[in-house]
Structures are given as C-alpha cells and as structure tokens.
Design a protein around this motif. Structure first.
Motif, PDB file in Angstrom:
ATOM      1  N   CYS A 217       0.803  -1.227   0.000  1.00  0.00           N
ATOM      2  CA  CYS A 217       0.000   0.000   0.000  1.00  0.00           C
ATOM      3  C   CYS A 217       0.833   1.272   0.000  1.00  0.00           C
ATOM      4  O   CYS A 217       0.287   2.365  -0.152  1.00  0.00           O
ATOM      5  N   ALA A 222       0.012   0.074  -5.375  1.00  0.00           N
ATOM      6  CA  ALA A 222      -1.149   0.197  -4.485  1.00  0.00           C
ATOM      7  C   ALA A 222      -2.420   0.464  -5.279  1.00  0.00           C
ATOM      8  O   ALA A 222      -2.421   1.231  -6.242  1.00  0.00           O
ATOM      9  N   CYS A 226      -6.369  -0.539  -0.652  1.00  0.00           N
ATOM     10  CA  CYS A 226      -5.611   0.132   0.405  1.00  0.00           C
ATOM     11  C   CYS A 226      -6.416   1.223   1.115  1.00  0.00           C
ATOM     12  O   CYS A 226      -6.064   1.631   2.229  1.00  0.00           O
TER      13      CYS A 226
END
Length: 382
Positions: A217, A222, A226
């Motif tokens: 994340c 990401a 997240c």
C-alpha cells in the motif's frame, strides 16, 4: 452466466458445484428434507467469558443475527432492512421467532462474516437462502466495523481480530439453550463477503503478513483495496500516517504483534469466500496450513477489491480452491437488492453495471454456496 476455473488438483471437487438435485443423498443437509423450509429469524447478544479487546466499539458484545429452517406451516412476513422509514434493502421473508423445524434433530451451522462497515443483514439474501435449504446461519456484527455504530480505527484496521468474533459466536451458539442442542458440531462452515471473505480464510488457517500488505500500500502498485470507501465513515482519519508507531495505543500495538498468528478454528470444516479482500496480506506461505475445502467467488468488474490483487492472488496460493468469476458483477452486487427509493441515494451500493441482474446473480450464487456446503458439510464428509 458464471465462469469457473478448475485447477488441476481441484477438478475432483467439481461435484461441489453440481446442481443440488444431482448431489448424492448423503450430501443433503439432512435426510428426507422437505421441499423447502420457511426461514426463521432470531437474534442473540453474546458476552464471551474471557476478557478481550473490544477495539473501541461502543457495544462490548457480539450482536448476532440468526437465520434457521422453520416448518412451512410457519407464516413468513416481508421485512425491510435499514433505518425505520428509510429502508435500504429488500429482506428475505421470515417467520420471526418461529420454532426451529422439528423435521430433523440437528442441522449444519454456517457462520457469516460481513464486509467492511457492513452488517450481517446486508447478506440476508444469502443467509435466508441457506436457511431455506436446511442450514442454521449465524452472522455477527464485527466490533468497531459495522453499520450499527460508528467505525473505530482498531475495528477498521485490526482485521485478524475478526476471526475471534466468529469463534466466540460459535461458542455462544453451541452453548445457547435453543440452538446449541440442534447444531451438529461435526458440520460447521464459515462464509464471508469482502473483508468477511478474508476473515473466514483466517478461520481456515491462513496467516496474515501485515508488513507485506503495508509495503504494497505504500508502493506504486497500491490500488483501491488500500483505502476502501468506508474509510470516510471513520470517526478519526485512518490515513497511512495514523498507523505510525507513535499513533498507536499499547492495545493496538499488542494486536499488531499477533497479526501473523494462526486463527484456525478446528471446528470449521469448510469455508466459502465471496469477493475476498486483502489478497496482498498473504505471502506465498500464508495458506500452508489450510487443509479444509475452500471455494472463492467474485465479480469480474470488482473495483473495490480488484480481482488481480485479491481473488486471483488468493487463488494462486490455494491451488485446489474452485474459483468463480461472475461476468460484469461489481463488489456490491453481492449485497442485498436495494429498495427502489434507495437506488438513487446510494448508487455505489445499489447500482450494477449494464446487463447485470443482481437478483439473478444472487440466485445462482446462493445455489452454488448451498451446493458447496451441502457437499462439504454432509454427514461423514472429510
């Protein structure tokens, strides 16, 4: 309508997804089952005997919704789900407080885990369908992370603690004077949606790698998992900075230290995960201890728990798990059908993509989940 992937070692499980009428009689939830039960409904508030961390939740108890088979002679009535006067979802008709059917002495039990910020009743469509097939279903409101009260940071981020909620609900169900004697302790499964899908995988023996998820994340890779949309409802901001060690209480630090522990509950014999989240929280060894049947299902258009980093990643780590992708379905397709008045005010929850009929997806998913548990929780199944 559905696409399934059968890995080399999973094809032997194809029976699990045969039409229910084609399954051997031993795979029925109970022998000589009636054509279909009505659905009884009850609730419990369980208070675990052992001291525990309530994750900052206002309600220090496990509020549990129960669906169960009732005799067809018990009249069902319509129910709406949501705030009084502003219902959100169309509920399965229920025979509230009706006696548990006397057709059989014991029934299989399925524990139910909702998604982030959701509720057990948001999966009423599935729980009701299972009860009508002869299963008792018990869905908990996860502490600090449900639709009944404000979300808390610990409830939102200490996901591994949710598995303990279900294990303690199972303790409560088995000790309950009404339901305990009617549950077959050899036939217990777990079913979850979204973060609930992650939760039931933990019950199966999967282990979390929190550091791996946090690295993902904070990397260029990401994605939406997240920062799920429910994060906006937190009382306090839960951006990445709030996870810095200086921002954490001693209780939160202690929980994070046990994130990678095993939360396997040996009483659970099979799990089904729908749109499972947090695929990046499992490393290649995360499923090494999982030996019970696992099945996975998600929508191909899921942008909340993107399929590549969630269901497909999990499937790559559980090669024997049958996988189903529902064409065009999104993440929230697997929540209840919305009331007409709620569709425009809650489009994220209520609107599906072109060509996706939520009720039809529900019917096929409920049949598939029911077939899976009918086979894996059959008397004598291993």
């Amino acid at each position: 309508m559905f696409r399934r992937r059968c890995a080399a070692l999973s094809c032997a499980l194809s029976l699990l997804f045969a039409p229910f009428s084609a399954l051997p009689s031993a795979a029925q939830p109970a022998a000589d089952a009636p054509a279909g039960w009505h659905v009884g409904a009850a609730s419990r508030v369980f208070h675990p005997a052992a001291a525990r961390d309530w994750r900052g939740a206002q309600t220090e108890a496990l509020i549990t919704r129960i669906w169960y088979p009732a005799d067809p002679s018990q009249p069902e009535t319509r129910q709406d789900i949501g705030p009084p006067g502003r219902p959100i979802f169309v509920g399965h008709p229920v025979a509230a407080s009706a006696p548990l059917s006397s057709a059989h002495p014991r029934y299989p039990l399925v524990l139910l885990s909702h998604g982030t910020g959701g509720s057990a009743e948001s999966l009423d469509w599935l729980a009701g369908a299972l009860a009508a097939r002869g299963f008792i279903v018990a869905g908990v409101e996860h502490l600090g992370n449900n639709a009944l009260e404000p979300l808390t940071r610990d409830g939102f981020t200490l996901w591994w603690e949710r598995a303990t909620d279900l294990s303690e609900v199972l303790d409560g169900m088995l000790a309950d004077p009404q339901f305990g004697p009617r549950v077959d302790p050899a036939r217990i499964g777990a079913l979850g949606f979204s973060l609930g899908g992650y939760t039931v995988l933990e019950l199966a023996g999967a282990r979390t790698d929190l550091a791996a998820f946090e690295r993902f994340c904070t990397s260029p890779a990401a994605d939406a998992i997240c920062m799920p949309p429910e994060a906006a409802r937190l009382v306090h901001d839960t951006g990445a900075s709030s996870l810095a060690p200086t921002a954490l209480s001693p209780a939160t630090r202690a929980s994070r230290a046990r994130a990678g522990d095993s939360y396997r509950d040996p009483r659970i014999k099979a799990v089904f995960a729908i749109a499972p989240a947090l695929g990046e929280a499992f490393d290649p060894d995360g499923f090494a201890a999982v030996t019970i049947p696992v099945a996975l299902l998600a929508g191909s258009a899921d942008q909340t728990a993107p399929v590549d980093t969630n269901i497909r990643r999990i499937a790559s780590l559980v090669p024997r798990a049958p996988v189903t992708l529902v064409p065009g379905a999104s993440h929230y397709t697997f929540m209840d059908v919305c009331e007409p008045a709620a569709v425009e005010r809650l489009p994220m929850l209520c609107k599906d993509g072109p060509g996706v009929a939520r009720a039809a997806v529900h019917a096929q998913t409920a049949a598939q989940v029911g077939d899976f548990f009918a086979a894996t929780l059959a008397p004598g199944a291993s």
